[in-house]
Design a protein around this motif. Sequence first.
Motif, PDB file in Angstrom:
ATOM      1  N   CYS A  35       0.795  -1.235   0.000  1.00 22.77           N
ATOM      2  CA  CYS A  35       0.000   0.000   0.000  1.00 22.77           C
ATOM      3  C   CYS A  35       0.827   1.284   0.000  1.00 22.77           C
ATOM      4  CB  CYS A  35      -0.963   0.000   1.183  1.00 22.77           C
ATOM      5  SG  CYS A  35      -0.131  -0.047   2.786  1.00 22.77           S
ATOM      6  N   ARG A  36       2.116   1.214   0.242  1.00 21.01           N
ATOM      7  CA  ARG A  36       2.957   2.415   0.233  1.00 21.01           C
ATOM      8  C   ARG A  36       3.301   2.859  -1.180  1.00 21.01           C
ATOM      9  NH1 ARG A  36       7.758   0.146   3.721  1.00 21.01           N
ATOM     10  NH2 ARG A  36       7.284  -1.572   2.344  1.00 21.01           N
ATOM     11  N   PHE A  37       3.153   1.977  -2.137  1.00 19.67           N
ATOM     12  CA  PHE A  37       3.579   2.216  -3.504  1.00 19.67           C
ATOM     13  C   PHE A  37       2.384   2.470  -4.418  1.00 19.67           C
ATOM     14  CE2 PHE A  37       6.780  -0.248  -1.382  1.00 19.67           C
ATOM     15  CZ  PHE A  37       7.962   0.330  -1.792  1.00 19.67           C
ATOM     16  N   ILE A  38       2.667   2.985  -5.612  1.00 16.35           N
ATOM     17  CA  ILE A  38       1.611   3.211  -6.598  1.00 16.35           C
ATOM     18  C   ILE A  38       1.880   2.371  -7.841  1.00 16.35           C
ATOM     19  CG2 ILE A  38       0.929   5.516  -5.860  1.00 16.35           C
ATOM     20  CD1 ILE A  38       2.773   6.670  -8.018  1.00 16.35           C
ATOM     21  N   ASN A  39       0.815   1.983  -8.493  1.00 13.56           N
ATOM     22  CA  ASN A  39       0.917   1.307  -9.784  1.00 13.56           C
ATOM     23  C   ASN A  39       1.129   2.386 -10.846  1.00 13.56           C
ATOM     24  OD1 ASN A  39       0.313  -1.337  -8.834  1.00 13.56           O
ATOM     25  ND2 ASN A  39      -1.835  -0.758  -8.715  1.00 13.56           N
ATOM     26  N   ILE A  40       2.028   2.121 -11.748  1.00 14.23           N
ATOM     27  CA  ILE A  40       2.219   3.044 -12.857  1.00 14.23           C
ATOM     28  C   ILE A  40       2.227   2.255 -14.161  1.00 14.23           C
ATOM     29  CG2 ILE A  40       3.398   4.863 -11.563  1.00 14.23           C
ATOM     30  CD1 ILE A  40       6.061   3.798 -12.493  1.00 14.23           C
ATOM     31  N   LYS A  41       1.784   2.927 -15.204  1.00 10.12           N
ATOM     32  CA  LYS A  41       1.756   2.323 -16.531  1.00 10.12           C
ATOM     33  C   LYS A  41       2.717   3.084 -17.428  1.00 10.12           C
ATOM     34  CE  LYS A  41      -3.000   0.853 -16.206  1.00 10.12           C
ATOM     35  NZ  LYS A  41      -4.355   1.033 -16.694  1.00 10.12           N
ATOM     36  N   LYS A  42       3.328   2.361 -18.343  1.00 13.87           N
ATOM     37  CA  LYS A  42       4.267   2.970 -19.280  1.00 13.87           C
ATOM     38  C   LYS A  42       3.594   4.157 -19.965  1.00 13.87           C
ATOM     39  CE  LYS A  42       7.254   1.989 -23.186  1.00 13.87           C
ATOM     40  NZ  LYS A  42       7.811   0.979 -24.060  1.00 13.87           N
ATOM     41  N   GLY A  43       4.310   5.275 -19.995  1.00 14.45           N
ATOM     42  CA  GLY A  43       3.803   6.482 -20.634  1.00 14.45           C
ATOM     43  C   GLY A  43       3.042   7.409 -19.702  1.00 14.45           C
ATOM     44  N   GLN A  44       2.685   6.941 -18.532  1.00 15.57           N
ATOM     45  CA  GLN A  44       1.903   7.732 -17.585  1.00 15.57           C
ATOM     46  C   GLN A  44       2.759   8.851 -16.984  1.00 15.57           C
ATOM     47  OE1 GLN A  44       0.215   5.314 -14.461  1.00 15.57           O
ATOM     48  NE2 GLN A  44      -1.661   6.500 -14.538  1.00 15.57           N
ATOM     49  N   LEU A  45       2.160  10.014 -16.774  1.00 14.78           N
ATOM     50  CA  LEU A  45       2.853  11.134 -16.142  1.00 14.78           C
ATOM     51  C   LEU A  45       2.716  11.046 -14.633  1.00 14.78           C
ATOM     52  CD1 LEU A  45       1.837  14.049 -18.517  1.00 14.78           C
ATOM     53  CD2 LEU A  45       4.053  12.913 -18.363  1.00 14.78           C
ATOM     54  N   ILE A  46       3.797  11.393 -13.943  1.00 17.79           N
ATOM     55  CA  ILE A  46       3.838  11.313 -12.485  1.00 17.79           C
ATOM     56  C   ILE A  46       4.378  12.636 -11.949  1.00 17.79           C
ATOM     57  CG2 ILE A  46       4.776  10.073 -10.498  1.00 17.79           C
ATOM     58  CD1 ILE A  46       5.403   7.793 -12.649  1.00 17.79           C
ATOM     59  N   LEU A  90      12.518   3.562 -13.003  1.00 17.77           N
ATOM     60  CA  LEU A  90      11.513   3.247 -14.013  1.00 17.77           C
ATOM     61  C   LEU A  90      10.923   4.474 -14.686  1.00 17.77           C
ATOM     62  CD1 LEU A  90       9.525   0.423 -12.185  1.00 17.77           C
ATOM     63  CD2 LEU A  90      11.452   0.220 -13.751  1.00 17.77           C
ATOM     64  N   VAL A  91      11.441   5.664 -14.341  1.00 10.94           N
ATOM     65  CA  VAL A  91      10.894   6.889 -14.914  1.00 10.94           C
ATOM     66  C   VAL A  91      12.009   7.771 -15.462  1.00 10.94           C
ATOM     67  CG1 VAL A  91       8.929   6.869 -13.312  1.00 10.94           C
ATOM     68  CG2 VAL A  91      10.964   8.182 -12.731  1.00 10.94           C
ATOM     69  N   SER A  92      11.613   8.703 -16.301  1.00  6.53           N
ATOM     70  CA  SER A  92      12.545   9.729 -16.766  1.00  6.53           C
ATOM     71  C   SER A  92      11.922  11.083 -16.453  1.00  6.53           C
ATOM     72  CB  SER A  92      12.829   9.590 -18.265  1.00  6.53           C
ATOM     73  OG  SER A  92      11.639   9.734 -19.003  1.00  6.53           O
ATOM     74  N   GLU A  93      12.736  11.956 -15.859  1.00  4.79           N
ATOM     75  CA  GLU A  93      12.230  13.290 -15.540  1.00  4.79           C
ATOM     76  C   GLU A  93      12.051  14.078 -16.832  1.00  4.79           C
ATOM     77  OE1 GLU A  93      13.167  15.138 -11.295  1.00  4.79           O
ATOM     78  OE2 GLU A  93      15.002  14.599 -12.372  1.00  4.79           O
ATOM     79  N   GLN A  94      10.871  14.628 -16.991  1.00  4.09           N
ATOM     80  CA  GLN A  94      10.549  15.404 -18.178  1.00  4.09           C
ATOM     81  C   GLN A  94      10.789  16.894 -17.955  1.00  4.09           C
ATOM     82  OE1 GLN A  94       9.200  13.675 -21.139  1.00  4.09           O
ATOM     83  NE2 GLN A  94      10.255  12.191 -19.854  1.00  4.09           N
ATOM     84  N   HIS A  95      10.474  17.341 -16.737  1.00 10.41           N
ATOM     85  CA  HIS A  95      10.602  18.761 -16.425  1.00 10.41           C
ATOM     86  C   HIS A  95      10.855  18.934 -14.928  1.00 10.41           C
ATOM     87  CE1 HIS A  95       9.994  23.053 -16.906  1.00 10.41           C
ATOM     88  NE2 HIS A  95       9.226  23.031 -15.834  1.00 10.41           N
ATOM     89  N   VAL A  96      11.852  19.728 -14.571  1.00 10.66           N
ATOM     90  CA  VAL A  96      12.129  20.027 -13.160  1.00 10.66           C
ATOM     91  C   VAL A  96      11.523  21.395 -12.859  1.00 10.66           C
ATOM     92  CG1 VAL A  96      13.914  20.442 -11.423  1.00 10.66           C
ATOM     93  CG2 VAL A  96      14.237  18.653 -13.149  1.00 10.66           C
ATOM     94  N   TYR A  97      10.587  21.427 -11.905  1.00 12.21           N
ATOM     95  CA  TYR A  97       9.941  22.679 -11.523  1.00 12.21           C
ATOM     96  C   TYR A  97      10.774  23.460 -10.512  1.00 12.21           C
ATOM     97  CZ  TYR A  97       5.833  20.661 -13.741  1.00 12.21           C
ATOM     98  OH  TYR A  97       4.975  20.109 -14.640  1.00 12.21           O
ATOM     99  N   GLN A  98      11.345  22.743  -9.558  1.00 15.00           N
ATOM    100  CA  GLN A  98      12.191  23.369  -8.543  1.00 15.00           C
ATOM    101  C   GLN A  98      13.105  22.317  -7.937  1.00 15.00           C
ATOM    102  OE1 GLN A  98       9.735  24.946  -5.344  1.00 15.00           O
ATOM    103  NE2 GLN A  98       8.080  23.611  -5.973  1.00 15.00           N
TER     104      GLN A  98
END
Length: 125
Positions: free
Chosen positions: A58-69, A108-116
């Motif tokens: 329950c601490r983790f989230i399911n993610i799907k390929k291509g999904q934004l996080i 498992l992710v790639s950062e698309q944009h750093v806000y701060q």
Amino acid sequence: MSRRAYLVVLLLCLGLMCPLVMGIFMDKLASKKRCADDDCVYTISLARAEEDYSAPDCRFINIKKGQLIYVYSKLVKEKDSGEFWAGSVYGEQYEDHMGTVGYFPSSLVSEQHVYQEANKTVPTT
């Protein structure tokens, strides 16, 4: 049913519910996390899932390929642990408009944009 039978059923029910009442304690993933603010409520970055991930608990989230996080914090990696980030994903259904928040492996992710920048280090709870 006799009074004794009721008592036995009651005790069994209480015994089975004991773990729910006492809580299930899990190991901490890390002792510290990096955030943009002291409360870790501001978005650090936007990431895109490079592959699917099924949450092990329950601490983790399911993610799907291509999904934004939306990333809110990054756990400080400790010895013998993976590197996890905390964020939220938004589903395609209207009822998911509030999003689901939890941890996921940063690998498992790639950062698309750093806000701060995540320049605050705070203890995890």
